[in-house]
Design an enzyme around this catalytic site. Structure first.
Site, PDB file in Angstrom:
ATOM      1  CB  CYS A   1      -1.728   6.241   2.851  1.00 61.47           C
ATOM      2  SG  CYS A   1      -2.352   5.249   4.172  1.00 61.47           S
TER       3      CYS A   1
ATOM      4  CD  GLU B   1      -1.665   2.163   1.894  1.00 61.71           C
ATOM      5  OE1 GLU B   1      -1.138   3.047   1.177  1.00 61.71           O
ATOM      6  OE2 GLU B   1      -1.875   2.272   3.106  1.00 61.71           O
TER       7      GLU B   1
END
Ligand code: NAP
Length: 503
Positions: free
Chosen positions: A300, A263
């Protein structure tokens, strides 16, 4: 400080020291020495994990569910020490760390409940058709089986929820996969405390000690050795595009390639549609400033880009955002390296000459102060450097001419974790044009919200087309377990030879 780190690796229940060491660099408090990881430690951990897989991979669901719940209990029993150490090492506020601990124990218990339901096994049965012409059909039973030992990389920005006992570890253990964690150097004592909690749970639940190991970092050699180890069958990672891509390439180049679930982050664009802007441009700007600076922008899902149609509402939005950001002073980032990377990311945006700096405060050391830039849709599309993630509280406003140019910006986007529409009913037609494009770009689409804050639940997707992640799926929520499962079909098998989970 109530806890003094032992500074050792935790391999198959044993604390093991190595000759080489590294010093932690906490945001506050004393630095400590930690044994540095190496290929030998990785090999010991991977061998132990492979040995454990024989029994752990065949445990019944109830055993694994109780194990996950015991890990949660053991983390809670060390809660005060974990918060104190996590705060000292990362500089994150104690309230945030307590929330993150709750999220971590919550997701362990969620996976326990999820596997107890049993539907994650996706059992399928095609009964034999012995009289079928021209050929008879055999009896076929399909069930999901654990993939094998899994490597997990601790993340710098979530010392608990995406690290030692985070979502990757919880989902891999729930699936029946032993785990080898590479601790992140930004918080080695926090990693050690949580690893101690998991090790205690392994012993309490009478599982093979190789079910869990944690090897400290110290050099790139550790991560490389981990993903290249022939007994490791998959890897989970949260971090930078550069680091993630390097590890992904190593996984693909193995004689026997393995999946790398990375990720890697995103700029999480928000499309501010005209009717919503006419109604509440200043409120939206204010909300964006809050979202952009939350956790010093170290998420993120931080919304780094807002796309607005040029005009007075755009001016009001930019003014309100700048006013909100102006009130936020320099805040401590997770590591010196992340603060340096933030400043150089800001310099790269400036160096394009294609974005006007509306607000920039000076910051140095481990501090980051917010920055805001404005550019045009055309300049943004012509300058790829403006489309890269700058990890931290940096926002770029794209002023576009109209809905058509908004659509062109959406079409040019790289893969994202999230895309957001701020809209009113009168914006529906524009939204209907954007959604089919954005659906191809992101794992999660939002209406009238800010993407920071990822709910841990059944319907969450935290992942997206590359470069947001290296896989189509999610690292958060119950569906994350699928990454560590592999379907096996059993043809003409008597019940006595089927996996216990079939029953
Ligand atoms: P990172 O540099 O990607 O490192 C993450 C982990 O991968 C660390 O354990 C690191 O080992 C390992 N690693 C990285 N490159 C490697 C390589 N070539 N070979 C072997 N192992 C490798 O991320 P970070 O340290 O957390 O932070 C650095 C930057 O990543 C930040 O400035 C930020 O831009 C970004 N970041 C993004 C997110 C996100 O969610 N998008 C989250 C965190 C960080 P070592 O520790 O031994 O170097």
């Amino acid at each position: 400080m109530s806890y003094t780190p032992h500074g050792k690796h935790l391999i198959a229940g044993e604390r093991i020291g190595t000759d080489d060491s590294f010093q932690s660099n906490p945001a506050s408090g004393a630095s400590h020495s930690f044994s540095a990881g190496n290929a030998d430690m990785v090999d010991r951990a991977a061998r132990a994990a492979d040995e454990a897989f024989t029994s752990f991979g065949s445990t019944d669901i109830e055993t694994r569910a109780a194990f996950l719940e015991t890990i949660a209990d053991e983390i809670e029993a060390r809660g005060a020490e974990i918060t104190e150490m996590g705060h000292a090492e990362t500089g994150l506020p104690t309230a945030r760390l307590e929330g993150e601990r709750g999220r971590t124990t919550g997701q362990l218990r969620m996976f326990a409940a999820h596997i107890r339901k049993g539907d994650y096994l996706d059992r399928r049965h095609d009964a034999a058709l012995p009289d079928r012409a021209p050929l008879p059909r055999p009896d076929l039973k399909l069930i999901q089986r654990p993939i094998g030992p899994v490597a997990v990389f601790g993340a710098s920005n979530f010392p608990l929820a995406f690290s030692t006992a985070g979502g990757d570890t919880a989902s891999a253990l729930a699936a029946g996969c032993p785990v080898v964690v590479k601790g992140h150097e930004a918080h080695p004592a926090t990693a050690e405390l949580v690893a101690d909690a998991i090790t205690a749970a392994v012993a309490k639940c009478d599982l093979h000690p190789g079910t869990f190991s944690m090897v400290h970092g110290g050099s790139l050699e550790v991560g490389k050795a981990l993903v290249e180890h022939p007994l490791i069958r998959a890897a989970g990672f949260t971090g930078s595009l550069r680091g993630g891509r390097a590890l992904y390439d190593l996984c693909a180049a193995r004689p026997e390639p393995i999946p790398f679930y990375g990720e890697l982050g995103s700029i999480n664009p928000m499309f501010m549609l005209p009717a919503a802007m006419a109604d509440r441009a200043a409120t939206l700007g204010d909300g964006w400033a809050g979202s952009l600076t939350m956790g010093v922008g170290q998420f993120c899902t931080n919304p780094g880009v807002a796309v607005v149609v040029d005009g007075p509402d755009a001016d009001a939005f930019i003014d309100a955002t700048a006013r909100g950001l102006e009130q936020v002073d320099g805040q401590t980032m997770l590591t010196d390296g992340i603060a340096d990377a933030y400043r150089s990311g800001r310099d790269t945006v400036n160096a394009t000459g294609a974005a006007r700096e509306v607000l920039s405060k000076t910051c140095d050391g481990r501090n980051a102060a917010p920055a805001l830039f404005v550019t045009s849709g055309a300049d943004w599309r012509a300058n790829p450097d403006l489309a890269h993630e700058v990890f931290g509280p940096l926002g770029i406003v794209l002023r576009v001419a109209d809905a058509d140019e908004m659509l062109a910006v959406a079409t040019d986007l790289a893969g994202q974790l999230t895309c957001t529409l701020h809209m009113d009913d009168a914006d529906t037609e524009t939204a209907q044009r954007l959604v089919p494009v954005l659906e191809r770009k992101a794992g999660r689409l939002l209406i009238n919200g800010f993407p920071t804050g990822v709910e841990v639940c059944d319907a969450m997707v935290h992942g997206g087309p590359y470069p947001a992640s290296t896989f189509a799926g999610t690292s958060v929520g119950t569906m994350a377990i699928r990454r560590f499962l592999r379907p096996v079909s059993y043809q003409n098998f008597p019940d006595a030879l089927l996996p216990g989970d079939w029953a």
